[in-house]
Design a protein around this motif. Structure first.
Motif: not given
Ligand code: GLU
Length: 293
Positions: A76-102
């Protein structure tokens, strides 16, 4: 027969203990009994918690036990681009959001709903938990149901220190590797609901899940690297395989105890009856594999 691809996906935080060996063996037998593929993926996403020698040690033990995987090992350490693409897809559809809550800001409550991240701070990304109920079926355990906003909440998919969460990476990789069947310990059963939600949001298929009982120490703790459980050695392979099959309630015949490694595995593939583990959530490890009291 429907095509079957299974996998064993250890985190390299230490050597294999009896609990992880039986998980590997059960997922291997389930795949081979279905004439399926069996893959190995090293989940090395969290370098601070990892032992640099563990990946090789785990692969060596699998090999010594005859648990030969198909294709090459995925890291998995070599697959960051795949995870990044999934994150971007989730952000684009409103299913993920940035958060700084501790954690202390959340005060033990679940995170629910978008928040205002502090622009001065590095942010994590959370998956926006939908207001839905899920009932999940399992190959070995009773159906389990979740009222998602009451029991799961918005969970982290990329940490503030930029490390990927297990939940996101496992969903991306199970799909990318075409995994159809997941056989793993019941300690991960609640993760299945998070993984199901992510699969839905990313438009990915849901594999079939079977959750095995966990092996426990004398004090009832699950065998784990954190609990300093004993490492499985590369000696006494046939005796350990025989014991592992007994633990998996496969009732290997006495005569098999003196057989060679591959003969034991072949018997186990031919006679694999996972239903014998139905409904079991945990059972003691054989005493030789427990921490001394
Ligand atoms: N990497 C996880 C662990 O070692 C297992 C992941 C999985 O099987 O989904 O606990």
């Amino acid at each position: 027969m429907t095509p079957y691809t299974g996998r064993f996906a250890p985190s390299p935080t230490g050597p294999l203990h009896f609990g992880s060996l039986v998980s590997a063996l059960a997922s291997f037998l389930d795949a081979r009994a279905a004439q399926g593929q069996w893959l190995v993926r090293i989940e090395d996403l969290d370098p601070p918690r990892e032992d640099p020698a563990a990946s090789d040690a785990i692969l060596r033990i699998l090999d010594v036990y005859g648990l030969h995987w198909d294709g090459s090992v995925v890291y998995q350490s070599q697959r960051s681009e795949l995870y990044q693409a999934a994150l971007e897809q989730l952000i684009a559809t409103g299913a993920a959001f940035p958060c700084t809550c501790s954690r202390s800001q959340l005060g033990g409550h679940l995170h629910l709903g978008r928040c205002q991240p502090d622009p001065e701070q590095d942010c994590a990304y959370r998956f926006l938990c939908p207001d839905t109920h899920l009932t999940l079926h399992d190959g070995l355990q009773p159906d389990h149901s979740y009222d998602c906003q009451r029991s799961i909440g918005d969970f982290v998919i990329r940490r503030r220190d930029h490390l990927w969460s297990y939940q996101l990476a496992v969903v991306v990789d199970d799909a990318a590797q075409g995994i159809t069947h997941v056989v793993r310990g019941i300690d991960l059963i609640d993760s299945t609901a998070r993984q199901h939600l992510l699969q839905q949001a990313l438009g990915l298929p849901h594999p079939h899940y079977s959750h095995l009982p966990v092996a426990v120490e004398r004090n009832g703790q699950k065998l784990s690297k954190q609990n300093l459980s004993l490492a499985v050695s590369g000696e006494d392979v046939t005796a350990t395989l025989f014991t592992a099959l007994q633990w998996l309630r496969q009732s290997p015949p006495d005569a098999l105890a003196s057989a060679g490694r591959d003969e034991i595995l072949q018997w186990a593939v031919t006679h694999w009856q996972p239903a014998r583990l139905s409904g079991l959530s945990g059972q003691p490890a054989p005493s030789a594999f427990m921490r001394p009291s």
